[in-house]
Scaffold this motif. Sequence first.
Motif, mmCIF file in Angstrom:
data_model
loop_
_atom_site.group_PDB
_atom_site.id
_atom_site.type_symbol
_atom_site.label_atom_id
_atom_site.label_comp_id
_atom_site.label_asym_id
_atom_site.label_seq_id
_atom_site.Cartn_x
_atom_site.Cartn_y
_atom_site.Cartn_z
ATOM 1 N N GLY A 106 -4.290 3.112 23.434
ATOM 2 C CA GLY A 106 -3.504 3.767 24.479
ATOM 3 C C GLY A 106 -3.650 5.267 24.568
ATOM 4 O O GLY A 106 -3.538 5.846 25.639
ATOM 5 N N ALA A 107 -3.916 5.937 23.448
ATOM 6 C CA ALA A 107 -3.996 7.403 23.445
ATOM 7 C C ALA A 107 -5.437 7.908 23.440
ATOM 8 O O ALA A 107 -5.676 9.091 23.231
ATOM 9 C CB ALA A 107 -3.250 7.953 22.228
ATOM 10 N N LEU A 108 -6.395 7.009 23.695
ATOM 11 C CA LEU A 108 -7.804 7.368 23.562
ATOM 12 C C LEU A 108 -8.513 7.399 24.913
ATOM 13 O O LEU A 108 -8.120 6.714 25.845
ATOM 14 C CB LEU A 108 -8.509 6.354 22.656
ATOM 15 N N ASN A 109 -9.599 8.173 24.978
ATOM 16 C CA ASN A 109 -10.433 8.141 26.180
ATOM 17 C C ASN A 109 -11.193 6.817 26.209
ATOM 18 O O ASN A 109 -11.191 6.062 25.235
ATOM 19 C CB ASN A 109 -11.368 9.359 26.231
ATOM 20 N N SER A 110 -11.849 6.533 27.312
ATOM 21 C CA SER A 110 -12.454 5.209 27.484
ATOM 22 C C SER A 110 -13.571 4.928 26.481
ATOM 23 O O SER A 110 -13.714 3.789 26.019
ATOM 24 C CB SER A 110 -12.970 5.040 28.914
ATOM 25 N N ILE A 137 -13.111 1.525 19.400
ATOM 26 C CA ILE A 137 -12.028 0.958 18.598
ATOM 27 C C ILE A 137 -11.938 -0.547 18.832
ATOM 28 O O ILE A 137 -11.776 -1.326 17.894
ATOM 29 C CB ILE A 137 -10.683 1.667 18.892
ATOM 30 N N LEU A 138 -12.082 -0.975 20.077
ATOM 31 C CA LEU A 138 -12.065 -2.415 20.367
ATOM 32 C C LEU A 138 -13.231 -3.130 19.696
ATOM 33 O O LEU A 138 -13.078 -4.269 19.236
ATOM 34 C CB LEU A 138 -12.057 -2.661 21.875
ATOM 35 N N ASP A 139 -14.387 -2.477 19.620
ATOM 36 C CA ASP A 139 -15.533 -3.060 18.912
ATOM 37 C C ASP A 139 -15.206 -3.257 17.431
ATOM 38 O O ASP A 139 -15.531 -4.295 16.849
ATOM 39 C CB ASP A 139 -16.773 -2.183 19.056
ATOM 40 N N ILE A 140 -14.555 -2.267 16.831
ATOM 41 C CA ILE A 140 -14.178 -2.359 15.415
ATOM 42 C C ILE A 140 -13.155 -3.472 15.214
ATOM 43 O O ILE A 140 -13.272 -4.280 14.286
ATOM 44 C CB ILE A 140 -13.642 -1.005 14.906
ATOM 45 N N ILE A 141 -12.166 -3.540 16.087
ATOM 46 C CA ILE A 141 -11.154 -4.590 15.993
ATOM 47 C C ILE A 141 -11.798 -5.969 16.145
ATOM 48 O O ILE A 141 -11.478 -6.901 15.400
ATOM 49 C CB ILE A 141 -10.028 -4.362 17.023
ATOM 50 N N ALA A 142 -12.742 -6.102 17.074
ATOM 51 C CA ALA A 142 -13.448 -7.378 17.254
ATOM 52 C C ALA A 142 -14.240 -7.741 16.001
ATOM 53 O O ALA A 142 -14.246 -8.909 15.580
ATOM 54 C CB ALA A 142 -14.375 -7.296 18.469
ATOM 55 N N MET A 143 -14.891 -6.762 15.384
ATOM 56 C CA MET A 143 -15.651 -7.003 14.156
ATOM 57 C C MET A 143 -14.719 -7.485 13.038
ATOM 58 O O MET A 143 -15.034 -8.443 12.329
ATOM 59 C CB MET A 143 -16.359 -5.716 13.722
ATOM 60 N N ILE A 144 -13.567 -6.853 12.905
ATOM 61 C CA ILE A 144 -12.593 -7.242 11.877
ATOM 62 C C ILE A 144 -12.121 -8.677 12.131
ATOM 63 O O ILE A 144 -12.011 -9.480 11.203
ATOM 64 C CB ILE A 144 -11.408 -6.262 11.867
ATOM 65 N N HIS A 145 -11.879 -8.999 13.384
ATOM 66 C CA HIS A 145 -11.457 -10.365 13.733
ATOM 67 C C HIS A 145 -12.563 -11.373 13.419
ATOM 68 O O HIS A 145 -12.294 -12.454 12.876
ATOM 69 C CB HIS A 145 -11.056 -10.441 15.198
ATOM 70 N N GLN A 146 -13.799 -11.041 13.735
ATOM 71 C CA GLN A 146 -14.921 -11.948 13.463
ATOM 72 C C GLN A 146 -15.077 -12.214 11.968
ATOM 73 O O GLN A 146 -15.579 -13.256 11.570
ATOM 74 C CB GLN A 146 -16.222 -11.384 14.039
ATOM 75 N N GLU A 147 -14.609 -11.267 11.145
ATOM 76 C CA GLU A 147 -14.659 -11.441 9.695
ATOM 77 C C GLU A 147 -13.506 -12.310 9.183
ATOM 78 O O GLU A 147 -13.395 -12.543 7.989
ATOM 79 C CB GLU A 147 -14.643 -10.080 9.002
ATOM 80 N N HIS A 194 -0.788 -2.873 27.430
ATOM 81 C CA HIS A 194 -0.609 -2.919 28.876
ATOM 82 C C HIS A 194 -1.963 -2.820 29.576
ATOM 83 O O HIS A 194 -2.052 -2.891 30.790
ATOM 84 C CB HIS A 194 0.261 -1.744 29.350
ATOM 85 N N ASP A 195 -3.005 -2.627 28.789
ATOM 86 C CA ASP A 195 -4.345 -2.381 29.307
ATOM 87 C C ASP A 195 -5.080 -3.703 29.546
ATOM 88 O O ASP A 195 -5.341 -4.465 28.609
ATOM 89 C CB ASP A 195 -5.113 -1.516 28.306
ATOM 90 N N VAL A 196 -5.433 -3.961 30.777
ATOM 91 C CA VAL A 196 -6.131 -5.193 31.150
ATOM 92 C C VAL A 196 -7.481 -5.289 30.437
ATOM 93 O O VAL A 196 -7.902 -6.378 30.050
ATOM 94 C CB VAL A 196 -6.328 -5.249 32.686
ATOM 95 N N LYS A 197 -8.146 -4.162 30.210
ATOM 96 C CA LYS A 197 -9.443 -4.174 29.524
ATOM 97 C C LYS A 197 -9.304 -4.624 28.074
ATOM 98 O O LYS A 197 -10.166 -5.317 27.551
ATOM 99 C CB LYS A 197 -10.091 -2.791 29.587
ATOM 100 N N VAL A 198 -8.229 -4.223 27.435
ATOM 101 C CA VAL A 198 -7.973 -4.661 26.061
ATOM 102 C C VAL A 198 -7.681 -6.157 26.052
ATOM 103 O O VAL A 198 -8.246 -6.908 25.256
ATOM 104 C CB VAL A 198 -6.811 -3.863 25.422
ATOM 105 N N ALA A 199 -6.825 -6.592 26.937
ATOM 106 C CA ALA A 199 -6.478 -8.014 27.022
ATOM 107 C C ALA A 199 -7.715 -8.861 27.319
ATOM 108 O O ALA A 199 -7.870 -9.953 26.762
ATOM 109 C CB ALA A 199 -5.406 -8.235 28.082
ATOM 110 N N ALA A 200 -8.602 -8.363 28.161
ATOM 111 C CA ALA A 200 -9.798 -9.115 28.542
ATOM 112 C C ALA A 200 -10.721 -9.359 27.345
ATOM 113 O O ALA A 200 -11.484 -10.325 27.347
ATOM 114 C CB ALA A 200 -10.559 -8.374 29.638
#
Length: 159
Positions: A115-119, A125-135, A144-150
């Motif tokens: 929420g507080a970051l530029n695009s 950050i989403l790439d890192i979160i996805a990597m952590i989830h894949q592990e 509230h961000d549709v891009k994050v939810a997607a």
Amino acid sequence: IKEGSVFLDGEEISSQSEEKLARLRRDKIGYIFQQPTMIRSMNLIDNIVVTSVLKERSKQKEIKAKAILLMKKTGISDLAQRGTNEVSGGQLQRAGICRALMNCPKIIFGDEPTGALNSVAASEILDIIAMIHQEGKTILLATHDVKVAARSERVVFMK
């Protein structure tokens, strides 16, 4: 109205004492906040290890080694000695992710982690979160961000 039960790691937690809940939050849950809360007088690596060192003072070397590995994983190992005012918001968020992972949590809660970051930083950050989830980590994000939810596996809307 409060109804139902909450289970974490096979254990019913909704009726536990405050002391047990505090221990559970410390040992089994990681948090990624919208604005990483860091101690300004400490460098990044010390901010990452502070809660773990307080918990297990006798294992400081192992804790610091783990933090360095997490910093490498999130791309900020070269910033370990930098102060919190010497790095970008995205780098601070990466340090916050490292801190969330220090105690090998069963679940990570993220409150608007981009929420507080530029695009560009948000995407990283989403790439890192996805990597952590894949592990194998379970991650629950509020956004509230549709891009994050997607980018999520499952989306639940709340009224």
